[in-house]
Write a protein that holds these residues in place. Structure first.
Motif, mmCIF file in Angstrom:
data_model
loop_
_atom_site.group_PDB
_atom_site.id
_atom_site.type_symbol
_atom_site.label_atom_id
_atom_site.label_comp_id
_atom_site.label_asym_id
_atom_site.label_seq_id
_atom_site.Cartn_x
_atom_site.Cartn_y
_atom_site.Cartn_z
ATOM 1 N N ILE A 83 63.009 106.246 -7.362
ATOM 2 C CA ILE A 83 61.605 106.269 -7.751
ATOM 3 C C ILE A 83 60.978 104.889 -7.601
ATOM 4 O O ILE A 83 59.870 104.739 -7.121
ATOM 5 N N LEU A 239 64.636 110.934 -15.685
ATOM 6 C CA LEU A 239 64.627 109.585 -15.141
ATOM 7 C C LEU A 239 65.985 108.948 -15.381
ATOM 8 O O LEU A 239 66.595 109.132 -16.434
ATOM 9 N N GLN A 259 65.920 109.576 -9.863
ATOM 10 C CA GLN A 259 65.893 110.909 -10.459
ATOM 11 C C GLN A 259 67.319 111.441 -10.515
ATOM 12 O O GLN A 259 67.937 111.651 -9.480
ATOM 13 N N ALA A 299 57.298 111.983 -10.777
ATOM 14 C CA ALA A 299 58.248 111.127 -11.484
ATOM 15 C C ALA A 299 57.553 109.892 -12.058
ATOM 16 O O ALA A 299 57.800 109.494 -13.197
#
Length: 411
Positions: A83, A239, A259, A299
């Motif tokens: 991310i 996360l 992720q 995300a």
């Protein structure tokens, strides 16, 4: 945010690794580039030559064993979608990591471990679980730093207990994190059979034997010849986090945000090709393995929600209001005339606080729930949380009725 860039790695692992040089390329350089197959061939040839010359081979054989182990690890590199990444000061990395409430709480061990428990030199970071009744930390014992836990007993904390089952065959164990299941433990360890200085390991608690199972190295791309630690999975917000000083100058670390997978997935080495596999295993750039645009936006939105909620996270909740009748509301336990009603009010307050916490967790789950993309595990987690909240509401309402009845019936 600053992204993490590449600098030489392997020299960070140990200053006493002997470089084996041939054709101007050292085994150290091959290992640094994750060219383990070539390193194995070179080492086997050098060992054969050393045997012919009747020279010692212990150092070469030890390096060969590592190269073979790392070659297997490379072939099992986990497929991870990232991310973000950011470079921060090493001493301040915790303040740059943002976890949901369900992950518990992290702080420097010197600040989080109770004074009554501090009997030996502490490690760097301690972890307090979600229920706030256990603190995990590292402290020195018999010349090495191992993991310990202290448990809340009323208003005090128990004597530190070493985590049974975790082998202390490294110099330092630190950076513990226990997932919300209360069973899965991640931590960093400086073991001789590790890839780098600190490697990240995972183990699980066996309740029947009251000990942890043999810890496993979580492999690449999380571990490297540098120092890798502070691995945290935020299940509710989907996360994952870990810290590494790979490719970083002195005093800096890179925080990676990814992720987490529902189950471990590995790259197809044959389809990917060795060069590509080496690049993703080394994390030379997370651009190779970023989430797609839509998933990345979702995300980052989840991460922003956590950041936005942090200023209020440690603020006090509104004082309890005890509804006694239509025209009578207490705001303090001292207002109760019935001792039984007062006792019930205390119990109600505790259950109400627990209900508030679980309702907040349910709300976060619902916000992050996507009907079209939700996995079976996510659906099950949401259903279980809804059932838990329903049950707790019943308990709170029942206690409220008993509390009012006891106070009103007092003569």
């Amino acid at each position: 945010m600053l992204s993490c860039v590449q600098f030489p790695l392997w020299g960070q692992r140990s200053g006493n690794r002997k470089a084996v040089k041939k054709d101007n390329v050292t085994v150290e350089a091959l290992m640094d580039q994750y060219r383990f197959t070539e390193a194995i061939e070179r080492l086997e040839a050098d060992i054969a030559q050393a045997n012919r010359r009747k020279k010692p081979t212990e150092s070469l054989e030890a390096t060969l064993e590592k190269a073979r182990s790392f070659s297997v690890m490379l072939s099992a590199t986990e497929k991870v979608y990232f991310i973000d990444s950011m470079v921060v000061d090493k001493q301040k990395f915790l303040s740059a990591m943002h976890f949901g409430e369900d992950c518990g709480f992290f702080d420097k061990a010197s600040a989080l471990v109770p004074e009554s428990v501090k009997t030996r030199k502490l490690g760097e970071v301690a972890y307090r679980n979600e229920l706030a009744n256990k603190i995990y930390f590292s402290q020195q014992a018999d010349g090495i730093s191992g993991l310990f836990v202290t448990e809340r007993a009323g208003d005090s904390w128990s004597r530190p207990k070493a985590l049974s089952g975790i082998a202390h065959d490294g110099a330092v164990q630190d950076y513990p994190y226990v997932m919300s299941d209360g069973v899965t433990l991640y931590y960093a360890d400086q073991r001789e059979d590790g890839v780098g200085g600190y490697d990240i390991y995972v183990t699980r608690y066996n309740a029947e034997k009251d000990e942890f199972l043999k810890a496993e190295n979580i492999g690449m791309p999380f571990n490297s010849p540098a120092n890798d630690y502070m691995y945290v999975i935020d299940e509710v917000n989907r996360l994952g986090w870990f810290v590494s000083d790979r490719y970083q100058p002195e005093g800096k670390v890179c925080i990676y945000v990814f992720q987490p997978n529902e189950s471990r997935q590995v790259y197809d080495a044959m389809a990917m090709g060795e060069d590509w596999l080496r690049e993703v295993a080394r994390l030379t750039s997370i651009r190779h393995c970023m989430l797609n645009k839509t998933a990345l936006a979702k995300a980052k939105s989840r991460l922003q929600q956590i950041i936005d909620s942090e200023p209020d996270r440690n603020s006090n909740r509104n004082a309890n209001r005890f509804l006694i009748s239509d025209d009578k509301v207490y705001t303090s336990l001292l207002q109760f005339k019935s001792k039984e009603a007062q006792r019930l009010a205390i119990e109600w307050s505790k259950e109400k606080e627990s209900l508030d916490h679980e309702e907040e967790r349910l709300e976060r789950l619902r916000k992050n729930f996507d009907v079209t993309e939700a996995t079976a595990t996510e659906r099950q987690r949401l259903m279980e949380q809804e059932n838990l909240v329903y049950t707790k509401r019943e308990v709170v309402n029942d206690l409220a009725k008993k509390m009012r009845r006891a106070e009103l019936q007092r003569k």
